[in-house]
Design a protein around this motif. Sequence first.
Motif, PDB file in Angstrom:
ATOM      1  N   ASN A   8       0.826  -1.216   0.000  1.00 54.11           N
ATOM      2  CA  ASN A   8       0.000   0.000   0.000  1.00 54.11           C
ATOM      3  C   ASN A   8       0.854   1.257   0.000  1.00 54.11           C
ATOM      4  OD1 ASN A   8      -2.469  -1.344  -0.016  1.00 54.11           O
ATOM      5  ND2 ASN A   8      -2.493  -1.567   2.216  1.00 54.11           N
ATOM      6  N   LEU A   9       1.978   1.207   0.733  1.00 55.28           N
ATOM      7  CA  LEU A   9       2.879   2.364   0.751  1.00 55.28           C
ATOM      8  C   LEU A   9       3.427   2.657  -0.647  1.00 55.28           C
ATOM      9  CD1 LEU A   9       4.957   1.987   4.048  1.00 55.28           C
ATOM     10  CD2 LEU A   9       3.689   3.999   3.324  1.00 55.28           C
ATOM     11  N   ILE A  10       3.830   1.607  -1.345  1.00 55.98           N
ATOM     12  CA  ILE A  10       4.360   1.798  -2.705  1.00 55.98           C
ATOM     13  C   ILE A  10       3.268   2.359  -3.623  1.00 55.98           C
ATOM     14  CG2 ILE A  10       5.327   0.600  -4.707  1.00 55.98           C
ATOM     15  CD1 ILE A  10       6.571  -1.400  -2.762  1.00 55.98           C
ATOM     16  N   LEU A  11       2.058   1.822  -3.485  1.00 58.22           N
ATOM     17  CA  LEU A  11       0.951   2.277  -4.330  1.00 58.22           C
ATOM     18  C   LEU A  11       0.648   3.756  -4.118  1.00 58.22           C
ATOM     19  CD1 LEU A  11      -1.354   1.648  -6.305  1.00 58.22           C
ATOM     20  CD2 LEU A  11      -2.754   0.998  -4.327  1.00 58.22           C
ATOM     21  N   ILE A  12       0.519   4.168  -2.857  1.00 59.41           N
ATOM     22  CA  ILE A  12       0.181   5.576  -2.608  1.00 59.41           C
ATOM     23  C   ILE A  12       1.346   6.498  -2.957  1.00 59.41           C
ATOM     24  CG2 ILE A  12       0.898   5.669  -0.185  1.00 59.41           C
ATOM     25  CD1 ILE A  12      -1.648   7.332   0.330  1.00 59.41           C
ATOM     26  N   PHE A  13       2.574   5.983  -2.847  1.00 61.04           N
ATOM     27  CA  PHE A  13       3.728   6.788  -3.272  1.00 61.04           C
ATOM     28  C   PHE A  13       3.675   7.031  -4.778  1.00 61.04           C
ATOM     29  CE2 PHE A  13       8.107   6.930  -4.897  1.00 61.04           C
ATOM     30  CZ  PHE A  13       8.554   8.072  -4.253  1.00 61.04           C
ATOM     31  N   LEU A  14       3.370   5.986  -5.560  1.00 61.98           N
ATOM     32  CA  LEU A  14       3.244   6.155  -7.008  1.00 61.98           C
ATOM     33  C   LEU A  14       2.099   7.087  -7.350  1.00 61.98           C
ATOM     34  CD1 LEU A  14       3.840   2.465  -8.188  1.00 61.98           C
ATOM     35  CD2 LEU A  14       5.443   4.374  -8.296  1.00 61.98           C
ATOM     36  N   LEU A  15       1.006   7.006  -6.575  1.00 59.92           N
ATOM     37  CA  LEU A  15      -0.123   7.901  -6.798  1.00 59.92           C
ATOM     38  C   LEU A  15       0.276   9.353  -6.563  1.00 59.92           C
ATOM     39  CD1 LEU A  15      -3.146   8.376  -7.327  1.00 59.92           C
ATOM     40  CD2 LEU A  15      -3.549   7.979  -4.903  1.00 59.92           C
ATOM     41  N   LEU A  16       1.027   9.615  -5.485  1.00 54.64           N
ATOM     42  CA  LEU A  16       1.491  10.983  -5.208  1.00 54.64           C
ATOM     43  C   LEU A  16       2.398  11.492  -6.322  1.00 54.64           C
ATOM     44  CD1 LEU A  16       2.234  10.683  -1.368  1.00 54.64           C
ATOM     45  CD2 LEU A  16       0.453  12.079  -2.432  1.00 54.64           C
ATOM     46  N   ILE A  17       3.291  10.653  -6.784  1.00 48.87           N
ATOM     47  CA  ILE A  17       4.196  11.051  -7.879  1.00 48.87           C
ATOM     48  C   ILE A  17       3.389  11.373  -9.136  1.00 48.87           C
ATOM     49  CG2 ILE A  17       6.057  10.254  -9.375  1.00 48.87           C
ATOM     50  CD1 ILE A  17       6.950  10.945  -6.575  1.00 48.87           C
ATOM     51  N   TYR A  18       2.381  10.522  -9.418  1.00 47.54           N
ATOM     52  CA  TYR A  18       1.556  10.751 -10.614  1.00 47.54           C
ATOM     53  C   TYR A  18       0.796  12.067 -10.520  1.00 47.54           C
ATOM     54  CZ  TYR A  18      -2.426  10.395 -13.749  1.00 47.54           C
ATOM     55  OH  TYR A  18      -3.384  10.668 -14.690  1.00 47.54           O
ATOM     56  N   ASN A  19       0.225  12.337  -9.337  1.00 46.20           N
ATOM     57  CA  ASN A  19      -0.531  13.579  -9.169  1.00 46.20           C
ATOM     58  C   ASN A  19       0.370  14.805  -9.277  1.00 46.20           C
ATOM     59  OD1 ASN A  19      -3.029  12.367  -8.874  1.00 46.20           O
ATOM     60  ND2 ASN A  19      -2.833  12.149  -6.644  1.00 46.20           N
ATOM     61  N   TYR A  46       0.382  -5.589  -7.595  1.00 43.44           N
ATOM     62  CA  TYR A  46      -0.234  -5.220  -6.322  1.00 43.44           C
ATOM     63  C   TYR A  46      -1.388  -6.167  -5.973  1.00 43.44           C
ATOM     64  CZ  TYR A  46      -3.038  -2.552  -3.006  1.00 43.44           C
ATOM     65  OH  TYR A  46      -3.787  -2.176  -1.923  1.00 43.44           O
ATOM     66  N   VAL A  47      -2.326  -6.344  -6.902  1.00 36.24           N
ATOM     67  CA  VAL A  47      -3.479  -7.196  -6.593  1.00 36.24           C
ATOM     68  C   VAL A  47      -3.073  -8.667  -6.526  1.00 36.24           C
ATOM     69  CG1 VAL A  47      -5.158  -5.573  -7.553  1.00 36.24           C
ATOM     70  CG2 VAL A  47      -4.107  -7.284  -9.044  1.00 36.24           C
ATOM     71  N   TYR A  48      -2.034  -9.017  -7.286  1.00 36.27           N
ATOM     72  CA  TYR A  48      -1.534 -10.396  -7.258  1.00 36.27           C
ATOM     73  C   TYR A  48      -1.020 -10.753  -5.864  1.00 36.27           C
ATOM     74  CZ  TYR A  48       1.665 -14.303  -8.263  1.00 36.27           C
ATOM     75  OH  TYR A  48       2.335 -15.505  -8.252  1.00 36.27           O
TER      76      TYR A  48
END
Length: 719
Positions: free
Chosen positions: A27-38, A74-76
Motif C-alpha cells: 500500500n505504501l508503494i501504491l500511494i507513493f506512485l499515486l502521489l508522484i503521478y498527481n 499489487y493485486v496479485y
Amino acid sequence: MSIEIVIFFYLAIFRLARPDDKTTTLNLILIFLLLIYNITGGLLPDPKLPGSFFLQEVIAYATGFITPCYFPYYVYRAFGLTKLKFHVYKGVYLFLILPYCIFVFVFWLTGDLKDTQNLLIIPVLYAVWVIVSLGKAIRHKYNYDFSSSEARQEMVVLLFSLTPWVGLPITTYFDLGQAVEALITNIGFLLLFGLQVMRHVRVVRFEHEKLMESEQRLRSWNADLKDEVNKRTKELEKINEQRTNNFINLVHETKTPLTLIKNYLDEYITKYGTVEELNVIKGGVDKLTADVINLFDLERFSKGIDTYKHNQVSDFSGILRDSLPLFKHYCVKHKIECSTCLDEDIFVKADPNAIHRIVNNIVENAIKFTDPDGEVLISLTSQEDEIIFSVVDTGIGIPEDLQKKVFEPYYQIGYKNTSLQGMGLGLPIVKKVVEGIGGTIFIESNPAKMRGTKIVITLPRYKPTDKDEPVKEVDSLNKLNYNFNYDELSDSDYDAQKRTILLVEDNIAMINFLSNKLRLTYNVFGARNGSEALKKLFEMSVMPDLILSDVMMDKMDGYAFAKTLSEQDKYNHIPIIFLTAKSTPTDRLKGLRLGAIDFISKPFSFEELSQKIETILDSIVRQQKAILSTSIAALKTGKTQEADNMAQSSLLRFEQNSKLFHLTSRETEIARLIFKGKTYKNVAKELFISEKTVTKHIQNIFAKVDVSNKVELLNKLSK
C-alpha cells in the motif's frame, strides 16, 4: 492530495509498528506512485520549469505508465489473485513498458506528440484485457461462488477502483483532460484503500478475538495449574511433615535405649573399673548420644520450638571457667597452647545449658581444627550492655565464601578428620541458640592472607538483682561429653613370616580397632587418608599384600587413592577392599570399576572381614604358585621368551614417582632438571624464570616429597 499525504504517513507509521505486514508495504508503494503521478500530472508540462518540452512530457507519461504497471503485481500479492501471474511477470513488460519505450523513441524522432499518441492503442487494448483478466482472477479465487458478501464486495471494489488505473492509457489516448484523469484515478484509489481498510479491520478484529480467546485459555490454564501446584505442594508438605515426624519419633525413641546404655555403662565402670575396650565403647555411646540430641534439637528449632527456657540468670563467667579444665587438658595432649582472657561477674538472662552448649561447641571446633603447636585464645569480656565471647585459633581458617554455609545444617568443611567427626549440626544449632537469646554470631577469617579463625558471639548483658540466683554450674546430666582422641598411628613390628596389610581409615578408633585385631595374624601399617597412604607405600620396605581402605576421607578419598594406584605399574597389582558406609549400587559399581575386589559396608562383622581377607590372600598365593609352576615348565621346554621391561630406567621411575607425590607439571620440570644435575641458576635460565621462583618451587617439592635437601629428593624420586 493532502488526504493522500496523510494516508501515506499513517501507513508509514503502521509499517514501523508492524514490520512483518507485507500488505502495508504494498500500500505504501501504491500511494507513493499515486502521489508522484498527481505531482507530475499537475505540474508537467510547464515552460517555467527546467527541462525541455520533450523531457517533461516523457516524465509525465512515465508516471502514468508506471502506476498501471504496478497494479497487476499489487493485486496479485495483496489479494492473492494468482490468475494474474502472466500479467505480473510478462504482460506489463510486453504491452506497457515496451510500447512506452517505442512511444518515447518515436516522439523523440518526430517531435509530434499528437501523432505519436496513436501508438498508445496497444496499452489501451491491453488495459481491456487486464480488466477482463481481473474479473476472471477474482472468480477463480472464490471458486466462482459469490454467495459471501466478502467475495462480492471484493469483486465490485477491485473492478471499480482498478479499472480507472489500468485504463489510464485509455484516458490519455482519448485526451479526456487532466482533471478527469485525476478525479477518476483518485476515486479509484480511495475505493481501493477503503477496501484495504475494511480487510485490515477484519484481520485486526480476528486477531483480537484470537488473542482474547488465548488469554482466556491462558487464565484458565494458569488457574488449573495453580490449583494443581497448590494440591501437589500440600501433598509434598504432608509427606515431608510425615517423614519429619517419623524421623523425630525415631530419634526420640533412640534416646531412651541410649540413656539406659549410657547409665548402665557408667555404673559398670564405676563399680568394676575400665579397660581400653570399654573406653572405646563409652566414647562411641557418648558421641552417638550427642548426635541424637543434636538431631532432635535441630528439628525442634526448625519447627520454631525453642529447646531452652531462658527464664534463668546464668553466670557466663562461672560456666566457662567450669568447662576450661577439660579443654585445657585436651590442648595439652594435642600440644596446643590455650590462653584465656576472662572477665568476672558476667551474667546473661538465658538457660545455663544453652550457654554451656555454646561454649563447648565453639571451643571444641577451635581445638579440632588447630594443628599441633598451634594456639587457641578464649576471651570473655563486656562492653556497655553487651557480652562478647570470642574464640581465636591458628587453624586452617574458613574461606569467606563458606562462612555463611557453615551455619547450614549438615554442611561440613573437611579440612581435617579426627575421631570426633561431626554431622555438621553444631554451628547451626549454636546460631539458633544465640539468636534465641537475642545475640549475634559472626566469623572473621581470611585463609588467603593469614591462618586462623575468630568466632565472635555477642549477647545482651544482664545485671542481676538481689532476688536473682545466678547459675554457675551445669548439671552433669546435661553436659555433652566429648572424646578428643589424638593418638598417633603406630605400625606393627615387621615379621617376615606374616603377610602385610595397609589400613587406610580416617577414624582413629576404627583404625586402632582393626589394627589391634589384625596384627595378631598380619603385619599392619596405617594411614589416615589416600595421600598419606601413598607416602606410606613409598616408604614401606615391603610391598603390602592387601589394602583395606575407607572411601570418604579428606585430602584424597578412597576412589582417588584407588585410581592413583591403578596408574602406577609398581602398585596396581595390590588388591583393594573398600570398607565404607556408602553402599549404594552406584558406589559399589564405581569402586569395582577402579579395581577393588570387594566392597564391605559398615557396620560389618570383623569375623566376616577376617575370613574374606584370609580367602583373598590364600587365593593370591595359589595364583602366584600357578604362575611360578608355569614359568618353570616353560623354561624346561625352551618356550620361554625374554622378559619384557625387567627393569625400568631411572628416568621412568622418576616420572612415575613425580605423579605419585602429586607434583605439578612445572614442579616436575624443575625436579627433572635438578635430577640432571642443573643448579638453581641454570634451571632459572633454561626455564626463563627467576631464581627466586625456582627456590620457591623447590621448597614446595621438598614439602610434598617430605625431604629436606636435593640428595634426599633425588634418592626418593629415583627409588
